[in-house]
Scaffold this motif. Sequence first.
Motif, PDB file in Angstrom:
ATOM      1  N   PRO A 274      93.086 157.448  15.013  1.00 59.93           N
ATOM      2  CA  PRO A 274      93.829 158.599  14.468  1.00 59.93           C
ATOM      3  C   PRO A 274      92.968 159.811  14.154  1.00 59.93           C
ATOM      4  O   PRO A 274      93.490 160.927  14.101  1.00 59.93           O
ATOM      5  CB  PRO A 274      94.456 158.021  13.192  1.00 59.93           C
ATOM      6  N   ASP A 275      91.670 159.635  13.955  1.00 60.32           N
ATOM      7  CA  ASP A 275      90.813 160.756  13.606  1.00 60.32           C
ATOM      8  C   ASP A 275      90.149 161.405  14.820  1.00 60.32           C
ATOM      9  O   ASP A 275      89.409 162.388  14.667  1.00 60.32           O
ATOM     10  CB  ASP A 275      89.720 160.301  12.619  1.00 60.32           C
ATOM     11  N   GLU A 276      90.389 160.859  16.008  1.00 63.32           N
ATOM     12  CA  GLU A 276      89.811 161.438  17.217  1.00 63.32           C
ATOM     13  C   GLU A 276      90.741 162.523  17.763  1.00 63.32           C
ATOM     14  O   GLU A 276      91.923 162.259  18.013  1.00 63.32           O
ATOM     15  CB  GLU A 276      89.605 160.370  18.284  1.00 63.32           C
ATOM     16  N   PRO A 277      90.236 163.750  17.950  1.00 62.68           N
ATOM     17  CA  PRO A 277      91.092 164.803  18.517  1.00 62.68           C
ATOM     18  C   PRO A 277      91.410 164.506  19.975  1.00 62.68           C
ATOM     19  O   PRO A 277      90.628 163.851  20.665  1.00 62.68           O
ATOM     20  CB  PRO A 277      90.225 166.054  18.385  1.00 62.68           C
ATOM     21  N   ASP A 278      92.555 164.952  20.422  1.00 64.06           N
ATOM     22  CA  ASP A 278      92.935 164.764  21.823  1.00 64.06           C
ATOM     23  C   ASP A 278      93.268 166.109  22.442  1.00 64.06           C
ATOM     24  O   ASP A 278      93.626 167.068  21.759  1.00 64.06           O
ATOM     25  CB  ASP A 278      94.133 163.825  21.921  1.00 64.06           C
ATOM     26  N   ALA A 279      93.136 166.182  23.756  1.00 65.83           N
ATOM     27  CA  ALA A 279      93.294 167.450  24.467  1.00 65.83           C
ATOM     28  C   ALA A 279      94.686 168.041  24.304  1.00 65.83           C
ATOM     29  O   ALA A 279      94.841 169.239  24.061  1.00 65.83           O
ATOM     30  CB  ALA A 279      92.981 167.242  25.946  1.00 65.83           C
ATOM     31  N   ALA A 280      95.722 167.214  24.432  1.00 71.61           N
ATOM     32  CA  ALA A 280      97.088 167.732  24.356  1.00 71.61           C
ATOM     33  C   ALA A 280      97.376 168.365  23.003  1.00 71.61           C
ATOM     34  O   ALA A 280      97.922 169.477  22.926  1.00 71.61           O
ATOM     35  CB  ALA A 280      98.076 166.607  24.638  1.00 71.61           C
ATOM     36  N   SER A 281      97.005 167.693  21.921  1.00 64.85           N
ATOM     37  CA  SER A 281      97.280 168.215  20.581  1.00 64.85           C
ATOM     38  C   SER A 281      96.490 169.483  20.304  1.00 64.85           C
ATOM     39  O   SER A 281      97.005 170.435  19.696  1.00 64.85           O
ATOM     40  CB  SER A 281      96.949 167.152  19.524  1.00 64.85           C
ATOM     41  N   VAL A 282      95.240 169.517  20.746  1.00 68.22           N
ATOM     42  CA  VAL A 282      94.397 170.685  20.500  1.00 68.22           C
ATOM     43  C   VAL A 282      94.924 171.903  21.251  1.00 68.22           C
ATOM     44  O   VAL A 282      94.939 173.024  20.724  1.00 68.22           O
ATOM     45  CB  VAL A 282      92.937 170.372  20.900  1.00 68.22           C
ATOM     46  N   LEU A 283      95.393 171.706  22.468  1.00 73.27           N
ATOM     47  CA  LEU A 283      95.947 172.827  23.233  1.00 73.27           C
ATOM     48  C   LEU A 283      97.241 173.327  22.592  1.00 73.27           C
ATOM     49  O   LEU A 283      97.476 174.535  22.507  1.00 73.27           O
ATOM     50  CB  LEU A 283      96.189 172.403  24.684  1.00 73.27           C
ATOM     51  N   ARG A 284      98.073 172.399  22.140  1.00 75.02           N
ATOM     52  CA  ARG A 284      99.321 172.818  21.489  1.00 75.02           C
ATOM     53  C   ARG A 284      99.040 173.567  20.181  1.00 75.02           C
ATOM     54  O   ARG A 284      99.826 174.412  19.762  1.00 75.02           O
ATOM     55  CB  ARG A 284     100.212 171.604  21.231  1.00 75.02           C
ATOM     56  N   ALA A 285      97.898 173.263  19.565  1.00 77.19           N
ATOM     57  CA  ALA A 285      97.540 173.951  18.320  1.00 77.19           C
ATOM     58  C   ALA A 285      97.037 175.364  18.558  1.00 77.19           C
ATOM     59  O   ALA A 285      96.858 176.113  17.600  1.00 77.19           O
ATOM     60  CB  ALA A 285      96.486 173.144  17.567  1.00 77.19           C
ATOM     61  N   GLY A 286      96.788 175.724  19.820  1.00 77.62           N
ATOM     62  CA  GLY A 286      96.404 177.099  20.104  1.00 77.62           C
ATOM     63  C   GLY A 286      95.055 177.294  20.762  1.00 77.62           C
ATOM     64  O   GLY A 286      94.623 178.438  20.969  1.00 77.62           O
ATOM     65  N   ALA A 287      94.350 176.235  21.105  1.00 83.14           N
ATOM     66  CA  ALA A 287      93.063 176.387  21.783  1.00 83.14           C
ATOM     67  C   ALA A 287      93.258 176.992  23.157  1.00 83.14           C
ATOM     68  O   ALA A 287      94.220 176.663  23.872  1.00 83.14           O
ATOM     69  CB  ALA A 287      92.368 175.035  21.909  1.00 83.14           C
TER      70      ALA A 287
END
Length: 448
Positions: free
Chosen positions: A268-281
């Motif tokens: 759960p503490d590992e960032p993932d590409a999909a979530s990071v992109l949706r957050a605005g990266a």
Amino acid sequence: MNGAVDPRRRVPRTDVLLADPRLAAAEATLGRARLKIALGAAQDRVRRGEIPPEEVVPATLAALPETAAGLRPVLNATGVVLHTNLGRAPLSAAAVDAVVAAAGHTDVELDLRTGRRARRGRGALAALAAAVPAAGAVHVVNNGAAALALVATALTTGLRTPGEGPAGREIVVSRGELVEIGDGFRLPDLLASTGATLREVGTTNRTGLADYAAAVGPGTAFVLKVHPSNFVVRGFTAAVPVNELATLGVPVVVDIGSGLLAPDPLLPDEPDAASVLRAGAALVTASGDKLLGGPQAGLLLGDAELVELLRRHPLARALRVDKLTLAALEATLTGPETPTWRALRATPAALRLRTERLRDQLAAGGLKAEVVPHDAVVGGGGAPEVSLDSWALALPEEYAEPLRLGDPPVLGRLERGRLLLDLRCVPVDRDEAVRAAVARVPRGWRGS
């Protein structure tokens, strides 16, 4: 003298030996040059009286490696799922088959329908894009560090339009995220080598949005956020999430490191590409040979215009991946569960049964061993605080060296005077190979 012929005078001629079917098969695999070296060494042993003439061929075969490459397959019984010294993620059977199929001539840059040049690695790129729909475009280079180096180079030299001045040269990054990525290589040194200027903000343990905002200006190329995947800072700390960094008006590049493409409840503490992109990266960089479970590769995902800028940059040519990597990556993305996925999810109950079976088989051969609880880890610079409940076979530490030097080599973990063999990363069909390797340890090693 009794008239007996000195056996050293009966050494068979080299041309006769090379015609032996057993050596002919070895020549087909290893090449004549390597075969002749091993053959000459065996003939010299006959001349010195160390072996009889009839043993030249067996001695030659025993001295030859199984393959033409120097790398040896190792059974990973360390409990470290992504062991960097062992090549991190082992490829799935589907990926191995894909590599073999791609080893000859392929349509890697050819459209067979039209007979014209086509996008290199389009199958792998399509599979990566399908795995992360939030990405406007994707690109692949040869490792995670290369992905970040390409971003730093291209975005600090190429983000300008006609009539504008030079591109921003500064990369704004938190001091707490200037990590060392292994073997003495440090992130700030990598970025500085591209000619970019680092603008460090905040402190080792606390960085706020105001720190970034004060540093962002006309000279800013992008804000970099790095996941400190190989360490954890606890206590009086503060960091800025991606969705807040995205309000600063400049591109946000996030290096997630481990290659997780989508959320995983196990980590759960590992960032993932999909979530990071949706957050605005604007861009995400990651490795392909970690949690993704594929070949070494650097993954680039994000804004279509920025990805195209990276793809067309001259440095991208120097960092591009070969057809074997593209084949393995595509098969990893589209194929069945990877060995990494299975190793992470192996249940303690199943591992205990396998380990107890191994113990009982060894006991039947006269060797006593103990089954003990064990904490396995993710490894590969990821999830540093995640512990995987496991079980291990405990042997005297003196077993470590002969097992490492055996065939196949078996690598365990030395802990508190014992050698622990954890089967988590050993394929089930290789349990017998582990048993045989332990049983072959010379009796002299078994004193304790």
